[in-house]
Structures are given as structure tokens and as C-alpha cells.
Design an enzyme around this catalytic site. Structure first.
Site, PDB file in Angstrom:
ATOM      1  N   SER A  44       0.833  -1.216   0.000  1.00  0.00           N
ATOM      2  CA  SER A  44       0.000   0.000   0.000  1.00  0.00           C
ATOM      3  C   SER A  44       0.864   1.262   0.000  1.00  0.00           C
ATOM      4  CB  SER A  44      -0.970   0.003   1.179  1.00  0.00           C
ATOM      5  OG  SER A  44      -0.275   0.050   2.394  1.00  0.00           O
ATOM      6  N   HIS A  45       2.166   1.129   0.239  1.00  0.00           N
ATOM      7  CA  HIS A  45       3.064   2.289   0.139  1.00  0.00           C
ATOM      8  C   HIS A  45       4.121   2.104  -0.946  1.00  0.00           C
ATOM      9  CE1 HIS A  45       1.199   3.200   4.032  1.00  0.00           C
ATOM     10  NE2 HIS A  45       1.289   4.420   3.564  1.00  0.00           N
ATOM     11  N   GLU A 185      -5.217   0.990   2.909  1.00  0.00           N
ATOM     12  CA  GLU A 185      -5.835  -0.338   3.002  1.00  0.00           C
ATOM     13  C   GLU A 185      -7.332  -0.245   2.698  1.00  0.00           C
ATOM     14  OE1 GLU A 185      -4.085  -2.942   3.274  1.00  0.00           O
ATOM     15  OE2 GLU A 185      -2.190  -2.202   4.092  1.00  0.00           O
TER      16      GLU A 185
HETATM   17  P1  NDP Z   1      -0.459  -2.895  10.273  1.00  0.00           P
HETATM   18  O1  NDP Z   1      -1.681  -2.955  11.123  1.00  0.00           O
HETATM   19  O2  NDP Z   1      -0.392  -3.768   9.099  1.00  0.00           O
HETATM   20  O3  NDP Z   1       0.821  -3.188  11.169  1.00  0.00           O
HETATM   21  C1  NDP Z   1       1.147  -2.358  12.250  1.00  0.00           C
HETATM   22  C2  NDP Z   1       2.358  -2.890  12.958  1.00  0.00           C
HETATM   23  O4  NDP Z   1       1.995  -4.062  13.691  1.00  0.00           O
HETATM   24  C3  NDP Z   1       3.497  -3.293  12.039  1.00  0.00           C
HETATM   25  O5  NDP Z   1       4.713  -2.911  12.613  1.00  0.00           O
HETATM   26  C4  NDP Z   1       3.343  -4.817  11.957  1.00  0.00           C
HETATM   27  O6  NDP Z   1       4.557  -5.486  11.654  1.00  0.00           O
HETATM   28  C5  NDP Z   1       2.876  -5.132  13.344  1.00  0.00           C
HETATM   29  N1  NDP Z   1       2.134  -6.377  13.422  1.00  0.00           N
HETATM   30  C6  NDP Z   1       1.148  -6.798  12.607  1.00  0.00           C
HETATM   31  N2  NDP Z   1       0.693  -7.997  13.008  1.00  0.00           N
HETATM   32  C7  NDP Z   1       1.394  -8.330  14.121  1.00  0.00           C
HETATM   33  C8  NDP Z   1       1.387  -9.448  15.005  1.00  0.00           C
HETATM   34  N3  NDP Z   1       0.552 -10.469  14.823  1.00  0.00           N
HETATM   35  N4  NDP Z   1       2.272  -9.438  16.021  1.00  0.00           N
HETATM   36  C9  NDP Z   1       3.125  -8.414  16.211  1.00  0.00           C
HETATM   37  N5  NDP Z   1       3.172  -7.339  15.415  1.00  0.00           N
HETATM   38  C10 NDP Z   1       2.307  -7.287  14.386  1.00  0.00           C
HETATM   39  O7  NDP Z   1      -0.174  -1.376   9.793  1.00  0.00           O
HETATM   40  P2  NDP Z   1      -1.200  -0.172   9.640  1.00  0.00           P
HETATM   41  O8  NDP Z   1      -2.247  -0.587   8.707  1.00  0.00           O
HETATM   42  O9  NDP Z   1      -1.595   0.327  10.976  1.00  0.00           O
HETATM   43  O10 NDP Z   1      -0.266   0.935   8.935  1.00  0.00           O
HETATM   44  C11 NDP Z   1       0.255   0.668   7.658  1.00  0.00           C
HETATM   45  C12 NDP Z   1       1.225   1.729   7.233  1.00  0.00           C
HETATM   46  O11 NDP Z   1       0.559   2.918   6.862  1.00  0.00           O
HETATM   47  C13 NDP Z   1       2.270   2.154   8.259  1.00  0.00           C
HETATM   48  O12 NDP Z   1       3.521   1.939   7.669  1.00  0.00           O
HETATM   49  C14 NDP Z   1       2.016   3.627   8.475  1.00  0.00           C
HETATM   50  O13 NDP Z   1       3.192   4.411   8.691  1.00  0.00           O
HETATM   51  C15 NDP Z   1       1.379   4.024   7.180  1.00  0.00           C
HETATM   52  N6  NDP Z   1       0.582   5.246   7.288  1.00  0.00           N
HETATM   53  C16 NDP Z   1       1.072   6.434   6.761  1.00  0.00           C
HETATM   54  C17 NDP Z   1       0.333   7.595   6.859  1.00  0.00           C
HETATM   55  C18 NDP Z   1       0.863   8.883   6.351  1.00  0.00           C
HETATM   56  O14 NDP Z   1       0.171   9.881   6.391  1.00  0.00           O
HETATM   57  N7  NDP Z   1       2.087   8.945   5.892  1.00  0.00           N
HETATM   58  C19 NDP Z   1      -0.995   7.606   7.467  1.00  0.00           C
HETATM   59  C20 NDP Z   1      -1.370   6.336   8.043  1.00  0.00           C
HETATM   60  C21 NDP Z   1      -0.615   5.202   7.927  1.00  0.00           C
HETATM   61  P3  NDP Z   1       4.777  -6.115  10.151  1.00  0.00           P
HETATM   62  O15 NDP Z   1       4.903  -4.941   9.245  1.00  0.00           O
HETATM   63  O16 NDP Z   1       6.019  -6.928  10.265  1.00  0.00           O
HETATM   64  O17 NDP Z   1       3.554  -6.947   9.859  1.00  0.00           O
END
Ligand code: NDP
Length: 328
Positions: A44-45, A185
């Protein structure tokens, strides 16, 4: 899906941005961010974002020639002037001065201003942890999320990231949106006709919905964790807004062009734990991280991305995304 090498992803990103008004330095920096996202399986990024970057250059006032400058405004405080450019070059320029200052002072913060952050936050906190520092980053966005109990969008999807150094040169990192789902997402689910989990958002009448199209059509997203997550989003608005002299999400909306990266700020914090804890902090941290790694069913945040990274490509990119890029 089409298979692409990481070099191909980088080249496609650079060329498309350069063809649409980005200078070479900005195009390369933005493309590195998208390539890193594809490499880590954070699609998604990745290239999915490229059409919106181009729209920002063409219609949204994004400055493809931005020449970000770094200024020290207090003994342990830096300010980056982003000149309405995309965040990646501003972040690359902030890295050296921020690492140096944190190692001198023990702690240093950096407020990035007038940037357009349209990416994940783990690249910036990982770059700090790779230098032996603890990193934290926060940014606001434009209003998509209602505060707990409310029905009007006020907060951004406000991500927060944290990284901790590991003895092998690796890092622990989490990076999460303040909303149940990141905006990208929800957009991908709408594009592909999938439902989103319950609790993701409300429709335009304030009713809970699992249809991403209803959330995007005048509805709102919700913070993770109810009122507790809502408070974290509130903190992020203050830290990446008023505290660094930048806009809140609802203020960013005033100048935002729909579908384009928007102006705003980012808060970055770097801490040198060797100053606060002495040399044993790395081994001590490993005791905790190792327990999670060894626990059945549990995993460290970032482990999924880092496992994808270890494969080193090639990566699979959606045909729909490539068709949209080809049209540019
Ligand atoms: P996710 O919910 O997919 O993941 C959030 C974090 O939780 C990640 O570090 C992920 O690690 C970890 N994680 C996921 N599953 C588990 C698990 N079972 N156990 C332990 N850790 C876990 O991400 P979001 O959807 O919340 O965010 C996605 C991206 O969007 C981020 O990178 C965020 O910076 C970006 N974003 C950017 C914005 C902007 O304005 N620039 C605005 C909003 C979001 P892993 O990656 O290894 O799965």
C-alpha cells in the site's frame, strides 16, 4: 500480477516522477521509499502510491524541485524546511545531522515542516536504529478519523513508529496507523471489492459499516482501541502539529487537493541509549525480544517485513497499478 526486480521498481518510479516534474534528486528519493515498501511487502506504500505522487505534482502544488534545508534551532532541536516537497528527500537530509546531534546530546528531536508525507514511517525510525539509536516518528494527515464517540472526521490516520537497535545490526520496529486500518488499506479494499473488518469506520449517516466504499463516500474511519487509540491520535496531532509549528489534520485539509499528498509536519525523536543506560542496553533489550521470538504464537512487529526484505526480490506488482502508471 507482474514480477519485477527491485531495480525495475526503482527505475519505473524515478522515470515516472521525472517525466512529471520531479527533479532527479527528489525522484530518486521518493522512488527509494516506494522500492523499500515493495521489497518489504508493504504494497500500500509501494508503486500503488505513484499515481497520487504524480497527481500531487500536476495538480496538488507539490514541489518537485524542493531543496530541503536543516537548521539547528536549539541545542538538541532541529527543524527541516521541506519547501512543500515530498518527505523522502527531507528525511534523507535530516538523517546525518539528527544522528550526530543525538550522539552528542543523548537525545535530539527534529521537526520536519512543509513536507508532504505519503509513505510509511518505518524507513525513518529504522535509519536511526541502524545507527544504534532509538527512534520515534509521528505524523498527522488530513481528517479521516472521528474522535471516540464522534461522527465527524477530525484526526488523520496518524501513524506512529518506533525502532530499537539490535546487536546484529538489525532493528526492532513497529509502525502503525492510529486508525483501525490505514487509508491505503481502505482504498485497496474498495478497489478490489473486499469488505473491511468491523470497527473500521462509519458510513455518512454515522452507522457502522464494513463496506469500504461507504467509508470513503462521506463516512469516517475510527481509531484503533476505542477512546485509548483516540487519545494516541490526539497526542500525535499535538506532537506533529502545534509542537513543531505545523498544521493539525483539520487545518491541512484547508489547502489539500483531494487525491494528492498534502502539506504537514513530522515529529522525529532520536535517543542514544548508550548515554542513558550504558553499554549493556543492547543485551538487556535482547532478553525481552528473545522471549517474544521464542513464544509460540507471538512474533515481533516488523518480522513480516524483514522476512520479505531478506528475500531481496523480485516482487509482484498488481497489473492495475502498472496500467495506472503506464497512463502517466
Ligand atoms: P499494520 O496494522 O499492518 O501493522 C502495524 C504494525 O503491527 C506493524 O509494525 C506490523 O509489523 C505489526 N504487526 C502486525 N501484526 C502483528 C502481530 N501479529 N504481532 C506483532 N506485530 C504485528 O499497519 P497499519 O495498517 O496500521 O499501517 C500501515 C502503514 O501505513 C504504516 O507503515 C504507516 O506508517 C502508514 N501510514 C502512513 C500515513 C501517512 O500519512 N504517511 C498515514 C497512516 C498510515 P509487520 O509490518 O512486520 O507486519
Amino acid at each position: 500480477m507482474a514480477e519485477m526486480t527491485l531495480e525495475d521498481v526503482q527505475a519505473l518510479g524515478e522515470k515516472t516522477l521525472a517525466d512529471n516534474g520531479c527533479n532527479a534528486e527528489n525522484a530518486a528519493a521518493v522512488a527509494r521509499t516506494m522500492t523499500a515498501a515493495e521489497r518489504d511487502g508493504a504494497h500500500s506504500h509501494g508503486l500503488f502510491r505513484l499515481p497520487a505522487y504524480v497527481k500531487g505534482l500536476r495538480e496538488g502544488g507539490s514541489n518537485g524541485d524542493a531543496d530541503p534545508t536543516v537548521e539547528q534551532i536549539a541545542p538538541s532541536v532541529l527543524r527541516v524546511h521541506g519547501q512543500e516537497g515530498f518527505a523522502p528527500l527531507a528525511l534523507e537530509r535530516a538523517k546525518g545531522p539528527l544522528v550526530k546531534l543525538a550522539k552528542e546530546q543523548g537525545v535530539a528531536m527534529c521537526g520536519l515542516t512543509r513536507i508532504r508525507h505519503f509513505a510509511a514511517l518505518w524507513p525513518e525510525v529504522e535509519m536511526l536504529a541502524e545507527q544504534g539509536l532509538v527512534g520515534m516518528a509521528m505524523t498527522a494527515a488530513v481528517p479521516y478519523v472521528a474522535p471516540a464517540g464522534g461522527r465527524e472526521a477530525l484526526f488523520g490516520t496518524n501513524p506512529m513508529a518506533f525502532a530499537w537497535p539490535r546487536p546484529d545490526g538489525g532493528v526492532l520496529a513497529f509502525d502503525q496507523a492510529g486508525s483501525v486500518l490505514a487509508r491505503g488499506e481502505v482504498m485497496i479494499a474498495a478497489r478490489d471489492g473486499h469488505k473491511v473488518p468491523e470497527g473500521t469506520g462509519l458510513d455518512k449517516h454515522g452507522n457502522p459499516t464494513t463496506d469500504p466504499a461507504e467509508i470513503l463516500d462521506g463516512g469516517v474511519q475510527l481509531a484503533f482501541g476505542g477512546y485509548k487509540g483516540s487519545s494516541i491520535s490526539l497526542m500525535i496531532e499535538l506532537m506533529a502539529g502545534a509542537m513543531i509549528g505545523e498544521v493539525f489534520s483539520f487545518e491541512a485539509k484547508e489547502t489539500a487537493v483531494p487525491g494528492c499528498p498534502f502539506n504537514g509536519g513530522e515529529f522525529l525523536l532520536a535517543i542514544d541509549p548508550s548515554k542513558s543506560a550504558g553499554g549493556a542496553f543492547l543485551e538487556h533489550g535482547e532478553k525481552l525480544l528473545g522471549k517474544i521470538e521464542d513464544m509460540e504464537g507471538a512474533r515481533l512487529p516488523g518480522a513480516r517485513r524483514h522476512a520479505n526484505r531478506a528475500k531481496g526480490g523480485p516482487v509482484e506488482v498488481s497489473d492495475k497499478v502498472l496500467a495506472a502508471i503506464a497512463a502517466l
